[in-house]
Enzyme design. Structure first.
Site, mmCIF file in Angstrom:
data_model
loop_
_atom_site.group_PDB
_atom_site.id
_atom_site.type_symbol
_atom_site.label_atom_id
_atom_site.label_comp_id
_atom_site.label_asym_id
_atom_site.label_seq_id
_atom_site.Cartn_x
_atom_site.Cartn_y
_atom_site.Cartn_z
ATOM 1 N NE ARG A 103 -2.184 1.271 3.831
ATOM 2 C CZ ARG A 103 -2.921 1.634 4.868
ATOM 3 N NH1 ARG A 103 -4.225 1.531 4.807
ATOM 4 N NH2 ARG A 103 -2.364 2.073 5.966
ATOM 5 C CB THR A 107 -1.638 7.299 -3.413
ATOM 6 O OG1 THR A 107 -1.100 5.960 -3.472
ATOM 7 C CG2 THR A 107 -0.650 8.277 -4.033
ATOM 8 C CG ASP A 199 3.566 -1.833 9.009
ATOM 9 O OD1 ASP A 199 3.709 -3.040 8.713
ATOM 10 O OD2 ASP A 199 3.672 -0.928 8.167
ATOM 11 C CG ASP A 202 7.211 -2.312 9.602
ATOM 12 O OD1 ASP A 202 7.788 -2.833 8.626
ATOM 13 O OD2 ASP A 202 6.925 -1.107 9.673
HETATM 14 C C1 PRP Z 1 -0.542 -3.976 4.757
HETATM 15 C C2 PRP Z 1 -1.393 -5.200 4.979
HETATM 16 C C3 PRP Z 1 -2.264 -5.210 3.749
HETATM 17 C C4 PRP Z 1 -2.486 -3.739 3.495
HETATM 18 C C5 PRP Z 1 -3.843 -3.362 4.012
HETATM 19 O O1 PRP Z 1 0.477 -4.250 3.888
HETATM 20 O O2 PRP Z 1 -0.644 -6.367 5.156
HETATM 21 O O3 PRP Z 1 -1.662 -5.826 2.633
HETATM 22 O O4 PRP Z 1 -1.476 -3.026 4.242
HETATM 23 O O5 PRP Z 1 -4.150 -2.057 3.682
HETATM 24 P P1 PRP Z 1 -5.299 -1.713 2.655
HETATM 25 O O6 PRP Z 1 -6.489 -2.551 3.005
HETATM 26 O O7 PRP Z 1 -5.530 -0.243 2.924
HETATM 27 O O8 PRP Z 1 -4.801 -1.963 1.265
HETATM 28 P P2 PRP Z 1 1.629 -3.174 3.561
HETATM 29 O O9 PRP Z 1 1.208 -2.293 2.431
HETATM 30 O O10 PRP Z 1 2.019 -2.466 4.833
HETATM 31 O O11 PRP Z 1 2.807 -4.065 3.027
HETATM 32 P P3 PRP Z 1 3.713 -5.148 3.802
HETATM 33 O O12 PRP Z 1 2.833 -6.332 4.106
HETATM 34 O O13 PRP Z 1 4.760 -5.457 2.805
HETATM 35 O O14 PRP Z 1 4.255 -4.509 5.043
HETATM 36 N N1 URA Z 2 -1.563 -2.190 7.270
HETATM 37 C C1 URA Z 2 -1.157 -2.570 8.499
HETATM 38 O O1 URA Z 2 -0.177 -3.317 8.634
HETATM 39 N N2 URA Z 2 -1.834 -2.112 9.559
HETATM 40 C C2 URA Z 2 -2.890 -1.299 9.444
HETATM 41 O O2 URA Z 2 -3.473 -0.912 10.474
HETATM 42 C C3 URA Z 2 -3.303 -0.910 8.158
HETATM 43 C C4 URA Z 2 -2.628 -1.369 7.084
#
Ligand code: PRP
Ligand code: URA
Length: 208
Positions: A103, A107, A199, A202
């Protein structure tokens, strides 16, 4: 279409460890997989079985097993990886595909970067997994992608879902059942789920 919050005491107990900001990475990872395993029990209750004959020590009898091409598990990278082992504990014959979407922090739009799926994915029920359903952008992107590949039967498993994200997924993909361990209050000004757990990627991988 249905949205199911799996309000089981064991899951809610374990979720408390994930929410706690002081939980260490190892415990976070292990607990997330444990919850994914428990959720699998509920999310697979409609799986079709194949009749076979087995011979017990006493007699021949009918019995039931999963067909060879029953399930594919598809984590949305990265955080979805944190649920895969827990699911495979119960469905070790499942194939695993990967969809890389993150994400964009500014944006909030999903950004695609990788995909590798089993060649027979369209013949399987797909368990799409990602611990966090926030705005719904990443999940919708992944479901669109799977449908373009011919997948017809998709369930989405997440740990925590925001009502905003659920509404968007239902609107775009009313045929996809959503299983969540908990539906939280909503999104904050940065579109993080609150109370949430921060997150998730993370916290699984110890980054940041
Ligand atoms: C997080 C999570 C989802 C997304 C959710 O991933 O694991 O994939 O955000 O958000 P959304 O419903 O608003 O799209 P992230 O983009 O942080 O990537 P990562 O898993 O690589 O940390
Ligand atoms: N992605 C995450 O990891 N946590 C949130 O709360 C939203 C998006």
């Amino acid at each position: 279409m249905s949205v199911m919050e799996i309000n089981h005491p064991l899951i809610q107990h374990k979720l408390s460890y994930l929410r706690d900001k002081n939980t260490d990475t190892k415990t976070f990872r292990e607990t997330l997989n444990e919850i994914a395993g428990l959720m699998t029990y509920e999310a697979t209750k409609d799986l079709k079985l194949q009749e076979i004959e087995v011979e017990t020590p006493l007699m021949k009898t009918k019995s039931y097993v999963l067909p060879e091409k029953a399930v594919a598990v598809v984590p949305i990278l990265r955080a979805g990886l944190g649920m895969v082992d827990g699911i495979l504990t119960f469905i070790p014959t499942a194939k695993v595909g990967h969809i890389g979407v993150y994400r964009d922090e500014e944006t909030l739009e999903p950004v695609y970067y990788y995909c590798k799926l089993p060649s027979d994915i369209s013949e399987r029920k797909v368990m799409l997994v990602d611990p966090m359903l926030a705005t719904g952008g990443s999940a919708i992107y992944a479901i669109d992608y799977l449908k373009e590949k011919g997948v017809k039967d998709i369930v989405f498993l997440c740990l925590i879902a925001a009502p905003e994200g659920i509404a968007k997924v239902i609107d775009k993909h009313p045929d996809v059942d959503i299983y969540a361990a908990k539906i939280d209050q909503g999104l904050n000004e940065k579109s993080y789920i609150y109370p949430g757990l921060g997150d998730c990627g993370d916290r699984i991988f110890g980054t940041k």
